[in-house]
Design a protein around this motif. Structure first.
Motif, mmCIF file in Angstrom:
data_model
loop_
_atom_site.group_PDB
_atom_site.id
_atom_site.type_symbol
_atom_site.label_atom_id
_atom_site.label_comp_id
_atom_site.label_asym_id
_atom_site.label_seq_id
_atom_site.Cartn_x
_atom_site.Cartn_y
_atom_site.Cartn_z
ATOM 1 N N LYS A 42 -16.329 -21.872 20.532
ATOM 2 C CA LYS A 42 -16.249 -20.429 20.788
ATOM 3 C C LYS A 42 -15.536 -20.151 22.106
ATOM 4 C CE LYS A 42 -20.371 -18.734 18.313
ATOM 5 N NZ LYS A 42 -21.722 -18.154 18.463
ATOM 6 N N TYR A 55 -7.210 -7.365 18.135
ATOM 7 C CA TYR A 55 -8.662 -7.506 18.036
ATOM 8 C C TYR A 55 -9.187 -8.655 18.901
ATOM 9 C CZ TYR A 55 -8.789 -4.088 14.282
ATOM 10 O OH TYR A 55 -8.688 -2.929 13.555
ATOM 11 N N ARG A 103 -16.272 -3.166 12.639
ATOM 12 C CA ARG A 103 -17.549 -3.625 13.189
ATOM 13 C C ARG A 103 -17.514 -5.100 13.568
ATOM 14 N NH1 ARG A 103 -22.354 -5.630 10.892
ATOM 15 N NH2 ARG A 103 -21.693 -5.194 8.753
ATOM 16 N N LEU A 104 -16.797 -5.932 12.790
ATOM 17 C CA LEU A 104 -16.904 -7.375 12.983
ATOM 18 C C LEU A 104 -15.615 -8.086 13.385
ATOM 19 C CD1 LEU A 104 -19.278 -8.526 10.084
ATOM 20 C CD2 LEU A 104 -19.779 -8.371 12.521
ATOM 21 N N GLY A 106 -13.311 -7.765 15.664
ATOM 22 C CA GLY A 106 -13.150 -8.081 17.075
ATOM 23 C C GLY A 106 -14.083 -9.194 17.520
ATOM 24 N N GLN A 107 -15.348 -9.131 17.111
ATOM 25 C CA GLN A 107 -16.316 -10.152 17.521
ATOM 26 C C GLN A 107 -15.960 -11.521 16.952
ATOM 27 O OE1 GLN A 107 -20.635 -8.718 17.670
ATOM 28 N NE2 GLN A 107 -19.701 -7.185 16.328
ATOM 29 N N LEU A 108 -15.455 -11.549 15.717
ATOM 30 C CA LEU A 108 -15.047 -12.822 15.128
ATOM 31 C C LEU A 108 -13.758 -13.334 15.764
ATOM 32 C CD1 LEU A 108 -15.764 -12.245 11.326
ATOM 33 C CD2 LEU A 108 -17.224 -13.328 13.023
ATOM 34 N N ARG A 110 -12.640 -12.832 18.786
ATOM 35 C CA ARG A 110 -12.886 -13.267 20.160
ATOM 36 C C ARG A 110 -13.824 -14.468 20.239
ATOM 37 N NH1 ARG A 110 -13.156 -7.575 20.591
ATOM 38 N NH2 ARG A 110 -15.451 -7.644 20.537
ATOM 39 N N GLU A 112 -17.005 -14.444 19.592
ATOM 40 C CA GLU A 112 -18.362 -14.055 19.996
ATOM 41 C C GLU A 112 -19.361 -14.367 18.888
ATOM 42 O OE1 GLU A 112 -17.864 -9.951 20.888
ATOM 43 O OE2 GLU A 112 -16.519 -10.328 22.584
ATOM 44 N N LEU A 113 -18.895 -14.345 17.652
ATOM 45 C CA LEU A 113 -19.704 -14.703 16.495
ATOM 46 C C LEU A 113 -18.973 -15.779 15.701
ATOM 47 C CD1 LEU A 113 -20.745 -11.180 15.119
ATOM 48 C CD2 LEU A 113 -22.108 -12.703 16.573
ATOM 49 N N SER A 115 -18.700 -17.298 11.835
ATOM 50 C CA SER A 115 -19.029 -16.946 10.454
ATOM 51 C C SER A 115 -18.881 -18.148 9.530
ATOM 52 C CB SER A 115 -18.125 -15.822 9.948
ATOM 53 O OG SER A 115 -18.472 -15.465 8.621
ATOM 54 N N ASP A 155 -23.551 -17.440 12.884
ATOM 55 C CA ASP A 155 -24.210 -16.167 13.177
ATOM 56 C C ASP A 155 -24.254 -15.268 11.955
ATOM 57 O OD1 ASP A 155 -24.473 -16.544 16.148
ATOM 58 O OD2 ASP A 155 -22.290 -16.648 15.988
#
Length: 345
Positions: A42, A55, A103-104, A106-108, A110, A112-113, A115, A155
């Motif tokens: 990560k 993103y 919702r997701l 950007g987090q994926l 970067r 941060e999450l 999957s 996550d």
């Protein structure tokens, strides 16, 4: 030096491999991919290698993304396999126009999450291992996901099923036990037990409409999935290269030349703008790539002698990982073509 070999993301992948993945690979093979490996991936930014810059991803060229996969797979195939699941959800969201994208993605992108994915069972259609029905303001999932990798590390997961109308529906869920979702004990496998693969029992798992990333007729989704299974993937080239690194220069040279040749042809076909043309050639090159992989890992075992039978042997681990890659992403079509190449039928 080419643009591919000079790319900063590839430099990060090589550092991660040399500093962490390779030194720990035999221990991980026996004990499992630790959460600390996932956190290192990560932090590296590699989870967003092919994700859009807008993103938080890097938007790296496809050849860089492939080379990263080679490096990670050759260093620790179990860690590669856990993180490679992540890139399908990212690309699914890139192509989605539904609210879950904002919702997701950007987090994926970067990192941060992390999957996982639970959709390979769709390839058994018209058999329906996971059925989806509308219920209230969302969707109910029932059935069995035979294979889910990264349990306890991911996550979120991108879960797929089939509706009574013959549509495939992909939606995001938290990757944890919850009402309607129960995981088996981790499977003991000949290779990549470390990747924490389980089966999932779905008995009324309910996901809201805003969790849906894709809903489309099976016939519209299937050609794109088929295209992904026709070509030789980068992981097998990475494992083959790692095996050749265990040979002396003289023994490795002819195999390295064969590897370079089949890799070049495989990637040229993968880059063809018509992904469902030249099917026979794609499957033939895929089979040739597996033959080079088998030869390279067998040669590494032979060169290691009796030491190769120890569970601490890198050669033996790579040989088992090669067996895994023979069936990873396999379909009835690719299996039949591979068997024909092996039997001369």
């Amino acid at each position: 030096m080419t643009a591919t070999t000079a790319h900063p993301l590839l430099d990060r992948a090589r550092r991660l491999a040399s500093d962490l993945l390779i030194p720990e690979a035999e221990r991980v093979d026996q004990e499992g991919v630790p959460a600390s490996h996932v956190e290192a991936v990560k932090r590296s930014g590699l989870l967003g290698a092919g994700a859009p810059v807008a993103y938080g991803g890097s938007g790296a060229p496809v050849d860089v993304v492939r080379r990263i996969a080679e490096v990670l797979a050759g260093a620790c195939c179990a860690t590669w396999f856990v993180q490679t699941q992540h890139h399908t959800p990212v690309q699914t969201l890139v192509q989605s126009e539904l609210p879950v994208r904002e919702r997701l993605l950007g987090q994926l992108s970067r990192g941060e999450l992390l999957s996982g994915v639970a959709y390979a069972h769709l390839r058994s259609y018209p058999r329906v291992p996971v059925r989806v029905r509308r219920e209230g303001g969302g969707w109910r999932f029932d059935g069995t996901v035979p294979w889910y990798t990264g349990w306890g590390l991911n996550d979120v997961m991108l879960l797929a099923g089939t509706t009574d109308a013959g549509e495939v529906l992909f939606a995001f869920a938290e990757a944890r036990e919850q009402p309607g979702l129960r995981a088996s004990q981790p499977m003991r496998l000949a290779a990549l037990t470390a990747a924490r693969t389980v089966s999932l029992e779905l008995a009324g798992l309910w996901l809201p409409e805003e969790a849906v990333a894709l809903r489309t007729p099976y016939e519209r989704w299937a050609p794109g999935d088929r295209a992904r299974t026709l070509n030789a993937g980068p992981a097998l080239f990475g494992v083959a290269e790692a095996a050749l690194s265990l040979l002396d220069a003289e023994a490795a040279a002819p195999l390295r030349a064969r590897l370079a040749d089949v890799r070049g042809r495989a990637y040229a076909l993968a880059d063809d703008p018509a992904p469902l043309e030249h099917v026979a050639e794609r499957l033939a090159v895929r089979a040739q790539a597996y033959e080079v992989l088998r030869t390279a890992t067998t040669a590494a075992v032979v060169a290691g002698g009796g030491r190769s039978m120890a569970l601490t042997s890198r050669a033996q681990r790579l040989a088992r990982e090669a067996l895994f890659l023979l069936v990873q992403g396999q379909t009835a079509e690719s299996r039949a073509a591979h068997l024909r190449s092996l039997t001369g039928a």
